[in-house]
Write an enzyme that holds these catalytic residues in place. Structure first.
Site, PDB file in Angstrom:
ATOM      1  N   PRO A  41     -18.966 -12.044   6.766  1.00 25.52           N
ATOM      2  CA  PRO A  41     -18.029 -13.164   6.961  1.00 25.52           C
ATOM      3  C   PRO A  41     -18.191 -13.829   8.337  1.00 25.52           C
ATOM      4  O   PRO A  41     -18.124 -13.171   9.364  1.00 25.52           O
ATOM      5  CB  PRO A  41     -16.656 -12.490   6.837  1.00 25.52           C
ATOM      6  CG  PRO A  41     -16.911 -11.222   6.088  1.00 25.52           C
ATOM      7  CD  PRO A  41     -18.291 -10.784   6.494  1.00 25.52           C
ATOM      8  N   GLU A  42     -18.446 -15.128   8.314  1.00 24.76           N
ATOM      9  CA  GLU A  42     -18.542 -15.936   9.530  1.00 24.76           C
ATOM     10  C   GLU A  42     -17.397 -16.949   9.494  1.00 24.76           C
ATOM     11  O   GLU A  42     -16.574 -16.917   8.576  1.00 24.76           O
ATOM     12  CB  GLU A  42     -19.905 -16.647   9.587  1.00 24.76           C
ATOM     13  CG  GLU A  42     -21.086 -15.672   9.579  1.00 24.76           C
ATOM     14  CD  GLU A  42     -22.437 -16.374   9.690  1.00 24.76           C
ATOM     15  OE1 GLU A  42     -22.507 -17.474  10.257  1.00 24.76           O
ATOM     16  OE2 GLU A  42     -23.423 -15.809   9.186  1.00 24.76           O
ATOM     17  N   ARG A  46     -32.914 -10.281  15.688  1.00 25.63           N
ATOM     18  CA  ARG A  46     -32.239 -10.602  14.426  1.00 25.63           C
ATOM     19  C   ARG A  46     -33.189 -11.363  13.512  1.00 25.63           C
ATOM     20  O   ARG A  46     -33.723 -12.411  13.891  1.00 25.63           O
ATOM     21  CB  ARG A  46     -30.997 -11.470  14.672  1.00 25.63           C
ATOM     22  CG  ARG A  46     -29.915 -10.770  15.461  1.00 25.63           C
ATOM     23  CD  ARG A  46     -29.340  -9.565  14.709  1.00 25.63           C
ATOM     24  NE  ARG A  46     -28.716  -9.931  13.447  1.00 25.63           N
ATOM     25  CZ  ARG A  46     -27.425 -10.223  13.298  1.00 25.63           C
ATOM     26  NH1 ARG A  46     -26.623 -10.211  14.346  1.00 25.63           N
ATOM     27  NH2 ARG A  46     -26.939 -10.526  12.120  1.00 25.63           N
ATOM     28  N   LYS A  91     -14.295 -15.448  14.198  1.00 27.81           N
ATOM     29  CA  LYS A  91     -14.277 -14.628  12.985  1.00 27.81           C
ATOM     30  C   LYS A  91     -13.009 -13.794  12.861  1.00 27.81           C
ATOM     31  O   LYS A  91     -12.928 -12.923  11.999  1.00 27.81           O
ATOM     32  CB  LYS A  91     -15.502 -13.709  12.982  1.00 27.81           C
ATOM     33  CG  LYS A  91     -16.842 -14.449  13.114  1.00 27.81           C
ATOM     34  CD  LYS A  91     -17.985 -13.458  13.168  1.00 27.81           C
ATOM     35  CE  LYS A  91     -19.270 -14.109  13.645  1.00 27.81           C
ATOM     36  NZ  LYS A  91     -20.352 -13.115  13.835  1.00 27.81           N
TER      37      LYS A  91
END
Ligand SMILES: [Zn+2]
Length: 261
Positions: free
Chosen positions: A2-3, A250, A58
């Site tokens: 979730p962003e 990442r 967030k």
């Protein structure tokens, strides 16, 4: 994961379901997601109501009628579910609020990286967490100023919650592709014009993603979201392919011909 857009969707879901209903009991099924003591969580919530919500990056915060705030962070896999008491509860419900109207609100999280907490003061909580300004609705000049002079690559800089709050891996890749900025470009060297354009793209993407409920199947054709795989056609219509790239550890996706430093 979730962003900002996902948490904004959870916020609107909570607003539409669980506000202004008396909380009877709180059930903690996984103490590891609760950052405060069980006693404090019970005391803060039982007998009161959630009266309004606020999102910062967030984090989702819900104001309580008797004072203080419930704080929710969704970690890697969290979500909210509001359902009638007699319906099956799910395996990954971690904390449940039971309301006087016979419904429950579950904080669901498959993995245990999320957080449930209470705080007296929402602003103080945001300050204590060291969060930068929320990205949704941030003014262009404030955004440009936050990014100017940063020596890191743009992707990890945008993902750094203390610089600007809200973006994670997926939507950072998205805004960089749509703004045609290489994820490895030095943030502070983009210049005011490109940072300004990036700001505009971020606002547009966040609004749009919230509008299509973050559902990749409903994303407009120019979106990377449904094409996050090596060799997929570039949604930028360059005729090239999406490539996997690791920036600051990442892994993500970009288009080497559309995006430049
Ligand atoms: Zn391309």
């Amino acid at each position: 994961v979730p962003e900002l857009p996902d948490v904004e969707i959870f916020k609107r879901y909570l607003d539409a379901t669980a506000l202004h209903k008396q909380v009877r009991t709180v059930e903690i099924r996984s103490a590891s997601v609760v950052d405060t003591s069980a006693a404090k969580l019970h005391r803060a919530l039982e007998g009161t109501e959630l009266v309004s919500t606020r999102r910062h990056g967030k984090y989702l915060l819900a104001a309580l009628a008797d004072g203080g705030w419930l704080v929710l962070h969704f970690g890697m896999t969290g979500l909210l579910r509001y359902f009638k008491d007699e319906e099956e509860d799910a395996e990954h419900d971690r904390v449940l609020l039971s309301f006087a109207n016979g419904y429950r609100l579950a904080y669901v999280n498959q993995r245990l990286f999320g957080h449930v907490d209470v705080t007296q003061d929402a602003d103080a909580f945001v300050a204590k967490k060291g969060l930068g300004p929320d990205l949704l609705g941030i003014e262009r000049d404030a955004f440009v100023e936050r990014l100017s002079g940063r020596r890191g690559a743009i992707k990890p800089t945008l993902m750094n919650q203390s610089v600007v709050a809200g973006l994670g891996n997926v939507y950072t890749d998205e805004v960089l592709l749509q703004a045609r900025v290489d994820p490895r470009a030095t943030a502070g060297k983009l210049g005011e014009k490109r940072l300004g354009a990036l700001h505009a793209t971020i606002q547009k993407v966040l609004e749009e993603v919230i509008g299509f409920d973050a559902d990749p199947a409903r994303a407009p054709a120019r979106y990377l979201l449904p094409h996050r795989e090596e060799g997929e056609p570039c949604p930028g219509k360059c005729g090239g392919e999406v490539k996997r790239i690791t920036v600051s550890g990442r892994a993500g996706y970009y288009c080497p011909s559309c995006q430049r430093r």
